[in-house]
Design an enzyme around this catalytic site. Sequence first.
Site, PDB file in Angstrom:
ATOM      1  N   LYS A   1       0.909  -1.403   0.210  1.00 38.05           N
ATOM      2  CA  LYS A   1       0.235   0.010   0.154  1.00 38.05           C
ATOM      3  C   LYS A   1       0.539   1.084   0.074  1.00 38.05           C
ATOM      4  O   LYS A   1       2.058   1.135   0.080  1.00 38.05           O
ATOM      5  CB  LYS A   1      -0.774  -0.246   1.276  1.00 38.05           C
TER       6      LYS A   1
HETATM    7  C1  LIG Z   1      -5.268  -4.074   1.035  1.00 42.85           C
HETATM    8  C2  LIG Z   1      -6.931  -4.769   1.423  1.00 42.85           C
HETATM    9  C3  LIG Z   1      -8.008  -4.480   2.274  1.00 42.85           C
HETATM   10  C4  LIG Z   1      -7.080  -5.441   3.590  1.00 42.85           C
HETATM   11  O1  LIG Z   1      -6.017  -4.793   3.965  1.00 42.85           O
HETATM   12  P1  LIG Z   1      -5.146  -5.871   5.011  1.00 42.85           P
HETATM   13  O2  LIG Z   1      -4.333  -4.305   5.865  1.00 42.85           O
HETATM   14  O3  LIG Z   1      -4.535  -6.443   3.956  1.00 42.85           O
HETATM   15  O4  LIG Z   1      -6.171  -5.990   6.441  1.00 42.85           O
HETATM   16  C5  LIG Z   1      -8.907  -4.334   2.448  1.00 42.85           C
HETATM   17  N1  LIG Z   1      -9.473  -3.745   1.520  1.00 42.85           N
HETATM   18  C6  LIG Z   1      -9.055  -3.153   0.243  1.00 42.85           C
HETATM   19  C7  LIG Z   1      -9.321  -2.945  -0.928  1.00 42.85           C
HETATM   20  C8  LIG Z   1      -7.299  -2.773  -0.087  1.00 42.85           C
HETATM   21  O5  LIG Z   1      -7.200  -3.279  -0.837  1.00 42.85           O
END
Ligand SMILES: *Cc1c(COP(=O)(O)O)cnc(C)c1O
Length: 398
Positions: free
Chosen positions: A184
């Site tokens: 991210k």
């Molecule tokens: C990465 C992501 C999540 C979950 O995040 P985590 O930190 O991996 O639990 C939820 N929704 C979207 C759209 C994501 O890209």
Amino acid sequence: MRCTLLPYGRQTIDEADVAAVVEVLRSDYLTTGPKVAEFESAFAARVQARHAVAVSSGTAALHAALHAAGIGPGDEVIVPPMTFVSTANAVVFQGGRPVFADVDPDTLLIDPRCVAEKITPRTAAVIAVDFAGQPCDYPALEAIAQRRGLTLVADACHSLGAAAGERPAGSLASMSAFSFHPVKAITTGEGGMVTTNDAAAATRLRCFRTHCMTRDAQARAREDSWHYEVEGLGNNYRLTDLQCALGRSQLDKLPRWIDRRQQIAAAYDTALAALPGAKPLVRRSDCTHAYHLYVVRLDPAVLPAGRQRVFEALRAEGIGVNVHYIPVTHHPLYRQRFGTAPGDCPAADEAYERIISLPIFPAMTDADVEDVIAALTKVIRHFASRDNSGARLATAGT
Ligand SMILES: *Cc1c(COP(=O)(O)O)cnc(C)c1O
């Protein structure tokens, strides 16, 4: 051709990040300490929200937001199918029923008209996913939510650094959920955040992340400092001081990193404009795109060999392409428990057959970007000429 696979996303860690974590290792607090509040207030300021509550993942952020919105058994929550499964799982954790509303075929963002069609007397909330990093049509969604008394939650896990006009992602819905997984925009290893302007929601979020334990005023007055009460079913969703120190240090780099993602996207845009049968998703006007993902849509009329062959050929060139996402409605959990099926959301289902995500992350060098463009050009041109549609690419499978 590259000798090592270029991933679709990865973190950037510098010496300031390392020093920030080491400092906490030598301090008195490993988990909840001063770094949590520091990260929260810097994050809230960055996204122009009044409150930011740090939690242990993006999944925890979504779950906590639905708890704070009061979602429970019997409630329906409208979600898009084109997302990571935890968007819908958050509804299920709270005992609610996810109801899938289709996406706009051009942007793959939830279509407000489809949301309106799915509303029933049981609908309590909508989760909008800022797919790939651009904000959904929040004015339209907010109008529907206000008219029908629904809570609007943003799954902003892709859109940290994005904006609608001048308003940053994180300030566009009643609550916004972020993830700090290494692919991210910024990372804490694992981690997440919920932002809101609603003080009562912030209190519920803070309570939920640590077992819904409260010390009431009477207990404090009695000075029996061991006393607490558990008011509801909470969780251990805390983010450690180690992680918050890393997040605080990463946040300083966000604007630079979003600029770099936009530069890479612009280079891909230019390359794709000259290629047949492959187009980027449509960009919304007046929005800043955070480019968590760069998604290409393939045209089967031009590329009859299909997405699978293009995907394999790019992987054989050392380009770590991926597919975001398998629609949530296709997964056995949702089919078996909620009776969903491929075909429920035609725009998402059709897009799923045709999309690939190209590598995009701030640490990519110009040479990496050129490698992606060269491989994409080679593979697309190969499959776009009808004569070759059944033939193997020279490098495929080697
Ligand atoms: C990465 C992501 C999540 C979950 O995040 P985590 O930190 O991996 O639990 C939820 N929704 C979207 C759209 C994501 O890209």
